[in-house]
Design an enzyme around this catalytic site. Sequence first.
Site, PDB file in Angstrom:
ATOM      1  N   THR A  14       0.851  -1.199   0.000  1.00  0.00           N
ATOM      2  CA  THR A  14       0.000   0.000   0.000  1.00  0.00           C
ATOM      3  C   THR A  14       0.881   1.241   0.000  1.00  0.00           C
ATOM      4  O   THR A  14       1.967   1.227   0.590  1.00  0.00           O
ATOM      5  CB  THR A  14      -0.887   0.000   1.266  1.00  0.00           C
ATOM      6  OG1 THR A  14      -1.710  -1.163   1.237  1.00  0.00           O
ATOM      7  CG2 THR A  14      -1.778   1.230   1.344  1.00  0.00           C
ATOM      8  N   ASP A  20       6.280  -4.100  -1.407  1.00  0.00           N
ATOM      9  CA  ASP A  20       5.670  -3.041  -0.596  1.00  0.00           C
ATOM     10  C   ASP A  20       6.705  -1.954  -0.306  1.00  0.00           C
ATOM     11  O   ASP A  20       7.914  -2.185  -0.409  1.00  0.00           O
ATOM     12  CB  ASP A  20       5.142  -3.645   0.721  1.00  0.00           C
ATOM     13  CG  ASP A  20       4.113  -2.741   1.403  1.00  0.00           C
ATOM     14  OD1 ASP A  20       3.855  -1.619   0.918  1.00  0.00           O
ATOM     15  OD2 ASP A  20       3.580  -3.168   2.444  1.00  0.00           O
ATOM     16  N   GLY A  21       6.218  -0.793   0.063  1.00  0.00           N
ATOM     17  CA  GLY A  21       7.083   0.316   0.448  1.00  0.00           C
ATOM     18  C   GLY A  21       7.399   0.273   1.942  1.00  0.00           C
ATOM     19  O   GLY A  21       7.108  -0.702   2.629  1.00  0.00           O
ATOM     20  N   ASP A  44       8.182   3.223   5.498  1.00  0.00           N
ATOM     21  CA  ASP A  44       8.378   4.597   5.986  1.00  0.00           C
ATOM     22  C   ASP A  44       9.836   4.809   6.376  1.00  0.00           C
ATOM     23  O   ASP A  44      10.372   5.910   6.215  1.00  0.00           O
ATOM     24  CB  ASP A  44       7.428   4.869   7.152  1.00  0.00           C
ATOM     25  CG  ASP A  44       5.994   4.742   6.692  1.00  0.00           C
ATOM     26  OD1 ASP A  44       5.597   5.499   5.791  1.00  0.00           O
ATOM     27  OD2 ASP A  44       5.270   3.853   7.188  1.00  0.00           O
ATOM     28  N   GLY A  54       3.340   1.451   7.983  1.00  0.00           N
ATOM     29  CA  GLY A  54       2.028   1.761   8.556  1.00  0.00           C
ATOM     30  C   GLY A  54       1.653   3.220   8.465  1.00  0.00           C
ATOM     31  O   GLY A  54       0.616   3.626   9.004  1.00  0.00           O
ATOM     32  N   GLU A  78      -0.587  -5.751   5.798  1.00  0.00           N
ATOM     33  CA  GLU A  78       0.745  -5.821   5.180  1.00  0.00           C
ATOM     34  C   GLU A  78       1.599  -6.879   5.882  1.00  0.00           C
ATOM     35  O   GLU A  78       2.296  -7.666   5.238  1.00  0.00           O
ATOM     36  CB  GLU A  78       1.436  -4.453   5.252  1.00  0.00           C
ATOM     37  CG  GLU A  78       0.787  -3.411   4.361  1.00  0.00           C
ATOM     38  CD  GLU A  78       1.346  -2.002   4.543  1.00  0.00           C
ATOM     39  OE1 GLU A  78       1.131  -1.182   3.649  1.00  0.00           O
ATOM     40  OE2 GLU A  78       1.984  -1.725   5.578  1.00  0.00           O
TER      41      GLU A  78
HETATM   42  C1  5RP Z   1       1.346   1.834   4.357  1.00  0.00           C
HETATM   43  C2  5RP Z   1       2.823   1.643   4.347  1.00  0.00           C
HETATM   44  C3  5RP Z   1       3.593   2.228   3.211  1.00  0.00           C
HETATM   45  O1  5RP Z   1       4.372   1.247   2.636  1.00  0.00           O
HETATM   46  C4  5RP Z   1       4.479   3.335   3.732  1.00  0.00           C
HETATM   47  O2  5RP Z   1       3.678   4.261   4.441  1.00  0.00           O
HETATM   48  C5  5RP Z   1       5.236   4.037   2.607  1.00  0.00           C
HETATM   49  O3  5RP Z   1       4.339   4.783   1.838  1.00  0.00           O
HETATM   50  P1  5RP Z   1       4.794   5.645   0.599  1.00  0.00           P
HETATM   51  O4  5RP Z   1       5.224   4.700  -0.467  1.00  0.00           O
HETATM   52  O5  5RP Z   1       3.526   6.405   0.230  1.00  0.00           O
HETATM   53  O6  5RP Z   1       5.884   6.589   1.039  1.00  0.00           O
HETATM   54  O7  5RP Z   1       3.407   1.034   5.206  1.00  0.00           O
HETATM   55  O8  5RP Z   1       0.762   1.339   5.517  1.00  0.00           O
END
Ligand code: 5RP
Length: 219
Positions: free
Chosen positions: A29, A82-83, A85, A96, A104
């Site tokens: 996400t 997945d990405g 933070d 998150g 996730e």
């Molecule tokens: C969502 C997440 C995302 O992977 C994280 O927030 C990174 O988001 P972005 O790619 O928009 O910087 O853990 O719950």
Amino acid sequence: MTQDELKKLAGNYALKYIDQDDMIVGVGTGSTVRYFIEGLATIKSRIQGCVSSSEQSTKLLKEFGIPVYELNSVGTLDIYVDGADEINHQLKMIKGGGAALTREKIIAAASAKFVCIADESKYVDLLGEFPLPVEVIPMARSYVARELVKLGGNPVWRENVVTDNGNWIIDVHNLKILNPVELEQKINNIVGVVTNGLFAMRGANELVLARSSGNIDVI
Ligand code: 5RP
């Protein structure tokens, strides 16, 4: 390059991991994953479909005509993209920011390989500058917050956010996370916590890192 351009670079690069026909791909996400999904749409005839970690990603996948499967109806996934933070040099993460941490973490656990896609700003020596998200059962919010203070954090309720699971999020500020595995376990042991955004026990297997120069490093 802008941060957004770097996210796109990382998201597109991760298409390399779709290296067999008819794969079912685990999809995370966030804004970096959005670029991965856009890339997946261009090769959708080669994949069977995806398992999605959020209503947001499910909506996008369906808009692109990509089939979305329930995790319960598929076996172990070959790959989860997945990405993050924050991600440290041991590929342990804080996740998150988009409130999707529990689904996730479940898909990550059910996948053979976790590929994290990130721009260089996410790559850190020490986790904790980004507030650590904790998903809680709503009635436990105050109790959990008091327990998080005992662990040295400064908990802040993310008001007006309800997770896809109907729960609430507390963001824990001011943590210097020297032992991510220990802290992940300690927080998960607080009654009322669904899960927390430390992905330390099950970190990423590979990091696709878009450097600010525009180069990709696979770590
Ligand atoms: C969502 C997440 C995302 O992977 C994280 O927030 C990174 O988001 P972005 O790619 O928009 O910087 O853990 O719950």
